[in-house]
Design a protein around this motif. Sequence first.
Motif, PDB file in Angstrom:
ATOM      1  N   GLY A 124      -9.784  -1.106  -0.152  1.00  0.00           N
ATOM      2  CA  GLY A 124     -10.077  -2.542   0.587  1.00  0.00           C
ATOM      3  C   GLY A 124     -10.728  -1.863   1.579  1.00  0.00           C
ATOM      4  O   GLY A 124     -10.387  -1.026   2.468  1.00  0.00           O
ATOM      5  N   GLY A 153     -14.990  -4.156  -1.312  1.00  0.00           N
ATOM      6  CA  GLY A 153     -14.099  -3.006  -2.173  1.00  0.00           C
ATOM      7  C   GLY A 153     -15.206  -2.060  -1.954  1.00  0.00           C
ATOM      8  O   GLY A 153     -16.335  -2.270  -2.782  1.00  0.00           O
ATOM      9  N   PRO A 165     -10.682  -7.633   3.383  1.00  0.00           N
ATOM     10  CA  PRO A 165      -9.915  -7.012   2.151  1.00  0.00           C
ATOM     11  C   PRO A 165      -9.111  -5.859   2.458  1.00  0.00           C
ATOM     12  O   PRO A 165      -9.445  -5.280   3.498  1.00  0.00           O
ATOM     13  N   ILE A 168      -5.052  -3.456  -2.585  1.00  0.00           N
ATOM     14  CA  ILE A 168      -5.954  -3.398  -3.892  1.00  0.00           C
ATOM     15  C   ILE A 168      -5.272  -2.727  -4.667  1.00  0.00           C
ATOM     16  O   ILE A 168      -4.399  -1.791  -4.597  1.00  0.00           O
ATOM     17  N   ILE A 171      -8.277  -7.456  -5.332  1.00  0.00           N
ATOM     18  CA  ILE A 171      -8.400  -7.160  -3.630  1.00  0.00           C
ATOM     19  C   ILE A 171      -7.695  -8.533  -2.919  1.00  0.00           C
ATOM     20  O   ILE A 171      -8.219  -9.475  -3.225  1.00  0.00           O
TER      21      ILE A 171
END
Length: 189
Positions: A61, A69, A88, A91, A101
């Motif tokens: 992330g 990502g 993000p 993950i 994510i």
Amino acid sequence: NPYGLVIDGQGIIWISGRGGNQLVRVDPSTEPAQISSFVSPLGGFSPYGITLDYKGRVWMGNCCGKHVGYRFDPQTSQWAQAACNARPRGIAGAADGRVYIANDQDNRVAVVDSDTLQNLGTINLGAGRFPVGMAVDFDGFVWAINQSSSSATKIDPDTMAIIGEYPVGSSPYTYSDMTGYSLLNYTSP
């Protein structure tokens, strides 16, 4: 400044290095351990949560940088990125080839095809959730860990529908393999 780590099927330790904005590779089978680092040439690299996908590629992330990502393929040393939403963080990779994510600022989970990098959609967790962590459980369900609502949301990966939301205690903070799914499916014993 290691922030998260994952161990792949060959026993290599991969670390998301937030302090230096790098991915660190550690081979503990050598004496001393062989350490190398990688920086994404795609720009805006700010690694946070880390996971492996079903092919052993490393995903991170990208908190506080570009809203993507990042994927690193250890076999080719190639970088790629998948668009997701706002900030993000956690993950998780699943055996079905998807990567999930957590996007804290918009209370959503991005679902990404780990091969094509296509964003397959987002799952809206509802206002005020602030998801920081992601995990897959042994039945294949996906979990989002919601810091602001002190809860965990269970998601059906087939329908991308929310099954339920459960209280877990005050301000949970996890973004790595909290269920042990990655350990069992991707790590060398």
